[in-house]
Design a protein around this motif. Structure first.
Motif, PDB file in Angstrom:
ATOM      1  N   ARG A  17       0.841  -1.204   0.000  1.00 19.99           N
ATOM      2  CA  ARG A  17       0.000   0.000   0.000  1.00 19.99           C
ATOM      3  C   ARG A  17       0.876   1.255   0.000  1.00 19.99           C
ATOM      4  O   ARG A  17       0.611   2.223  -0.724  1.00 19.99           O
ATOM      5  CB  ARG A  17      -0.936   0.005   1.207  1.00 19.99           C
ATOM      6  N   LEU A  18       1.929   1.228   0.820  1.00 18.84           N
ATOM      7  CA  LEU A  18       2.815   2.392   0.880  1.00 18.84           C
ATOM      8  C   LEU A  18       3.565   2.580  -0.439  1.00 18.84           C
ATOM      9  O   LEU A  18       3.749   3.711  -0.900  1.00 18.84           O
ATOM     10  CB  LEU A  18       3.808   2.231   2.043  1.00 18.84           C
ATOM     11  N   LEU A  19       3.983   1.488  -1.049  1.00 20.07           N
ATOM     12  CA  LEU A  19       4.668   1.583  -2.339  1.00 20.07           C
ATOM     13  C   LEU A  19       3.771   2.239  -3.377  1.00 20.07           C
ATOM     14  O   LEU A  19       4.199   3.128  -4.116  1.00 20.07           O
ATOM     15  CB  LEU A  19       5.093   0.188  -2.816  1.00 20.07           C
ATOM     16  N   MET A  20       2.502   1.827  -3.446  1.00 17.30           N
ATOM     17  CA  MET A  20       1.598   2.400  -4.431  1.00 17.30           C
ATOM     18  C   MET A  20       1.328   3.872  -4.140  1.00 17.30           C
ATOM     19  O   MET A  20       1.315   4.716  -5.043  1.00 17.30           O
ATOM     20  CB  MET A  20       0.286   1.614  -4.440  1.00 17.30           C
ATOM     21  N   LEU A  21       1.109   4.206  -2.862  1.00 19.73           N
ATOM     22  CA  LEU A  21       0.885   5.602  -2.497  1.00 19.73           C
ATOM     23  C   LEU A  21       2.107   6.458  -2.823  1.00 19.73           C
ATOM     24  O   LEU A  21       1.978   7.533  -3.421  1.00 19.73           O
ATOM     25  CB  LEU A  21       0.566   5.715  -1.006  1.00 19.73           C
ATOM     26  N   PHE A  22       3.296   5.985  -2.438  1.00 22.91           N
ATOM     27  CA  PHE A  22       4.515   6.758  -2.681  1.00 22.91           C
ATOM     28  C   PHE A  22       4.745   6.945  -4.180  1.00 22.91           C
ATOM     29  O   PHE A  22       5.170   8.006  -4.629  1.00 22.91           O
ATOM     30  CB  PHE A  22       5.730   6.047  -2.072  1.00 22.91           C
ATOM     31  N   THR A  23       4.471   5.906  -4.943  1.00 25.31           N
ATOM     32  CA  THR A  23       4.633   5.973  -6.396  1.00 25.31           C
ATOM     33  C   THR A  23       3.717   7.040  -6.991  1.00 25.31           C
ATOM     34  O   THR A  23       4.145   7.891  -7.780  1.00 25.31           O
ATOM     35  CB  THR A  23       4.329   4.606  -7.028  1.00 25.31           C
ATOM     36  N   TYR A  24       2.451   6.990  -6.608  1.00 25.00           N
ATOM     37  CA  TYR A  24       1.474   7.944  -7.136  1.00 25.00           C
ATOM     38  C   TYR A  24       1.788   9.359  -6.657  1.00 25.00           C
ATOM     39  O   TYR A  24       1.792  10.312  -7.448  1.00 25.00           O
ATOM     40  CB  TYR A  24       0.057   7.540  -6.714  1.00 25.00           C
ATOM     41  N   TRP A  25       2.078   9.509  -5.370  1.00 24.05           N
ATOM     42  CA  TRP A  25       2.328  10.839  -4.826  1.00 24.05           C
ATOM     43  C   TRP A  25       3.513  11.497  -5.537  1.00 24.05           C
ATOM     44  O   TRP A  25       3.458  12.686  -5.869  1.00 24.05           O
ATOM     45  CB  TRP A  25       2.602  10.757  -3.319  1.00 24.05           C
ATOM     46  N   ASN A  26       4.554  10.742  -5.800  1.00 22.35           N
ATOM     47  CA  ASN A  26       5.749  11.321  -6.399  1.00 22.35           C
ATOM     48  C   ASN A  26       5.596  11.613  -7.885  1.00 22.35           C
ATOM     49  O   ASN A  26       6.182  12.578  -8.391  1.00 22.35           O
ATOM     50  CB  ASN A  26       6.959  10.426  -6.150  1.00 22.35           C
ATOM     51  N   VAL A  27       4.806  10.835  -8.600  1.00 22.06           N
ATOM     52  CA  VAL A  27       4.612  11.164 -10.014  1.00 22.06           C
ATOM     53  C   VAL A  27       3.821  12.468 -10.139  1.00 22.06           C
ATOM     54  O   VAL A  27       4.052  13.269 -11.053  1.00 22.06           O
ATOM     55  CB  VAL A  27       3.947  10.010 -10.793  1.00 22.06           C
ATOM     56  N   ILE A  28       2.923  12.717  -9.194  1.00 21.30           N
ATOM     57  CA  ILE A  28       2.226  14.006  -9.161  1.00 21.30           C
ATOM     58  C   ILE A  28       3.188  15.113  -8.724  1.00 21.30           C
ATOM     59  O   ILE A  28       3.226  16.200  -9.312  1.00 21.30           O
ATOM     60  CB  ILE A  28       1.017  13.954  -8.203  1.00 21.30           C
ATOM     61  N   GLU A  29       3.990  14.837  -7.714  1.00 23.66           N
ATOM     62  CA  GLU A  29       4.937  15.820  -7.191  1.00 23.66           C
ATOM     63  C   GLU A  29       5.880  16.340  -8.276  1.00 23.66           C
ATOM     64  O   GLU A  29       6.183  17.534  -8.341  1.00 23.66           O
ATOM     65  CB  GLU A  29       5.751  15.191  -6.053  1.00 23.66           C
ATOM     66  N   TYR A  30       6.311  15.461  -9.167  1.00 27.33           N
ATOM     67  CA  TYR A  30       7.306  15.852 -10.167  1.00 27.33           C
ATOM     68  C   TYR A  30       6.743  16.069 -11.567  1.00 27.33           C
ATOM     69  O   TYR A  30       7.359  16.775 -12.369  1.00 27.33           O
ATOM     70  CB  TYR A  30       8.426  14.802 -10.216  1.00 27.33           C
ATOM     71  N   TYR A  31       5.572  15.485 -11.865  1.00 27.68           N
ATOM     72  CA  TYR A  31       5.105  15.517 -13.258  1.00 27.68           C
ATOM     73  C   TYR A  31       3.647  15.929 -13.438  1.00 27.68           C
ATOM     74  O   TYR A  31       3.053  15.655 -14.477  1.00 27.68           O
ATOM     75  CB  TYR A  31       5.356  14.153 -13.908  1.00 27.68           C
ATOM     76  N   PHE A  32       3.082  16.601 -12.452  1.00 33.15           N
ATOM     77  CA  PHE A  32       1.752  17.192 -12.641  1.00 33.15           C
ATOM     78  C   PHE A  32       1.946  18.695 -12.816  1.00 33.15           C
ATOM     79  O   PHE A  32       2.468  19.365 -11.925  1.00 33.15           O
ATOM     80  CB  PHE A  32       0.846  16.896 -11.445  1.00 33.15           C
ATOM     81  N   PRO A  33       1.570  19.258 -13.947  1.00 36.20           N
ATOM     82  CA  PRO A  33       1.923  20.651 -14.260  1.00 36.20           C
ATOM     83  C   PRO A  33       1.171  21.711 -13.465  1.00 36.20           C
ATOM     84  O   PRO A  33       1.559  22.879 -13.467  1.00 36.20           O
ATOM     85  CB  PRO A  33       1.587  20.763 -15.750  1.00 36.20           C
ATOM     86  N   TYR A  34       0.096  21.308 -12.792  1.00 31.34           N
ATOM     87  CA  TYR A  34      -0.744  22.303 -12.135  1.00 31.34           C
ATOM     88  C   TYR A  34      -0.798  22.124 -10.618  1.00 31.34           C
ATOM     89  O   TYR A  34      -1.776  22.503  -9.973  1.00 31.34           O
ATOM     90  CB  TYR A  34      -2.159  22.252 -12.715  1.00 31.34           C
TER      91      TYR A  34
END
Length: 550
Positions: free
Chosen positions: A161-178
């Protein structure tokens, strides 16, 4: 004496740091950030030389045992050291032709109060000597870095669960433009969601927590869809009202019948007004669903709320109607998708829509959700001599922007510019050359150009409207659009599918469109009375403007 005092203060602060206790949420939030940063910045992790997911699963038990800030920092320091030396290549020079956009960029957490000074320095060194990529940002860009095992995770396991959350959170942190226009800081979302992910008792609990995080993006592109096999709720496991509609003044007014016979049986017509379902008002339903429906703005939120409001787990549903000023509660039986949407499957039940047509008073009309490129020559020939053309974009266009803008524009013009991830400095964005439309065309269309928009206008609709605005004689009529412009990332994982906006889209003068949408020159919204009378009030207002100029 002064030197002695400073010495004792330093010693005291160090002792305090070493003894300071640390909570589980603090540890895991910091670990999430460090793991994500190393994933995109550390040469070995970012190059794909390591199984970075496994690295997280291996370090989590050690993190769990840390009781103080000093112990936590030492674990992270040793982890970084064990990855091996990093070649010093600083300073890394940003090319002169790259103009950075840094509204999303923030690595100030390096100085987190949980970190030792030594750890903060290590992170800063990695930033300055970060991985340099030859990859180009495009549709095939892998923001998850060597996607491997996200279909094999067991979400009954805390580590997964933590792996999936960390993965999702970081892709937003670095690659969500808004990220910079979210209502809630993304750090805050992590801190709030972590306890729910940790305490999840089932896969369902985990999905609910992750969907809450996704909703905080405030992006109308965002969807979080559970697969039928895991949700145990396919489309035919739900029961549906046999019509759809729009929410106006905290009421739902029917705008389209989806199942003729079922609607007729309960006297449901276009213009029928619903005030409650199973005793719940639309206002109450809206409040309850803020954590599960994501939208850039309120009009789009209400639009996306319509489907779940008209869907039920049970076939027996109580619906409160408002007719002639009187409220009436009726016990209805709702049916599965196939039966309640029977018009989709019944030949001739859905009337074909015109791709384009000539209206009264020499006015053209184009349905942008129906017309395709192959129809454009005929459309131009039919409508080129009209005094105005109404382009109805209360739908999703079919990629016809270029051919139509060539017809409308007398000159080539820039209509938008982009921000794209600057992959050699993750989290930072670069302004890129935008898109142009039109060409030198003395035979361009000389009449008025009218574009109709509303909350159904999203992404390509908004982008195409920006394109048509360059014609110089364009008027936007309608209401606030969905506020989600730009191409989107779509990702599949075990149990769910999600999507979010992937690139920043701005006007050439760099005005924002995200969350704001395309601002109408003349604002018009449908009314309940107008729908009941069979009017298209937005189109009517456009026709009045064409005739009067106001």
């Amino acid at each position: 004496m002064k030197k002695i005092t400073v010495f004792f203060l330093l010693v005291f602060s160090q002792i305090t740091f070493c003894q300071a206790k640390i909570t589980e949420t603090e540890k895991l939030a910091a670990t999430c950030k460090v793991w994500g940063f190393l994933k995109y910045y550390h040469p070995k992790a970012a190059s794909g030389a390591l199984n970075w997911d496994q690295q997280l699963l291996d370090i989590l038990p050690k993190i769990d045992k840390a009781e103080t800030k000093a112990e936590f920092s030492l674990i992270i320091e040793n982890w970084i050291d064990n990855l091996g030396p990093i070649k010093e290549i600083a300073p890394i020079v940003i090319p002169k032709d790259v103009e950075l956009f840094d509204e999303n960029f923030d690595l100030s957490w390096f100085n987190n109060k949980l970190f030792s000074k030594k750890l903060s320095k290590k992170l800063k060194f990695i930033e300055e000597n970060r991985f340099q990529s030859n990859e180009e940002f495009g549709p095939d860009f892998d923001g998850f870095k060597n996607l491997k095992n996200y279909f094999d995770l067991d979400y009954n396991n805390k580590g997964s669960r933590l792996l999936m959350l960390f993965t999702y959170w970081n892709v937003i942190e670095y690659y969500f433009p808004y990220k910079y226009v979210m209502d809630q800081k993304w750090d805050t979302t992590l801190n709030k969601i972590l306890p729910e992910v940790i305490e999840a008792k089932s896969e369902k609990d985990f999905y609910i927590a992750l969907r809450k995080a996704a909703t905080k993006l405030n992006d109308s592109h965002v969807e979080f869809i559970l697969y039928e096999s895991l949700s145990k709720k396919g489309a035919n496991s739900f029961h549906y009202f046999p019509a759809t509609g729009k929410i106006i003044d905290e009421k739902l007014v029917v705008t389209e019948i989806l199942g003729d016979s079922l609607a007729e049986a309960d006297n449901i017509k276009t213009g029928t007004v619903i005030t409650k379902i199973n005793g719940k008002t639309i206002k109450e339903f809206a409040v309850e669903n803020r954590d599960v429906i994501c939208a850039s703005n309120e009009p789009k939120y209400l639009d996306k709320m319509t489907l779940p409001f008209l869907k039920s787990d049970s076939e027996n549903v109580e619906v409160e109607f408002l007719k002639d000023g009187k409220y009436e509660t009726k016990a209805m039986k709702w049916f599965d998708y196939h039966d309640s949407h029977r018009n989709e499957f019944k030949k001739g039940a859905i009337k074909k829509k015109d791709k384009f047509k000539l209206l009264d008073n020499n006015i053209g009309y184009v349905n942008m959700g129906e017309i395709k490129n192959k129809h454009i020559p005929d459309m131009i020939e039919t409508l080129k001599s009209t005094k105005a053309i109404v382009f109805d974009m209360r739908n999703y266009p079919l990629g016809t922007w270029k051919e139509i803008s060539n017809f409308l524009n007398p000159h080539e013009k820039m209509f938008c510019v982009y921000t794209m991830p600057y992959l050699n400095y993750p989290g930072r964005y670069a302004w890129t050359e935008g898109r142009k439309c039109g060409f030198e065309n003395k035979n361009n269309y000389k009449g008025k150009v009218i574009v109709l928009l509303n909350e159904d206008s999203i992404s390509q609709s908004e982008w195409t409207a920006m394109c048509f605005q360059t014609a110089g004689n364009t008027t936007i009529i309608g209401s606030q659009t969905a506020g989600a412009d730009g191409n989107a990332f779509e990702f599949d994982f075990k149990g769910f599918h999600t999507i979010f906006t992937a690139m920043g889209v701005y006007y050439p003068d760099r005005r924002k469109t995200q969350r704001i949408g395309i601002v109408p020159d003349i604002e018009v919204k449908p009314t309940i009375k107008g729908i009941q009378e069979g009017k298209d009030e937005v189109l009517d207002r456009a026709l009045a403007f064409i005739e009067t100029g106001k």
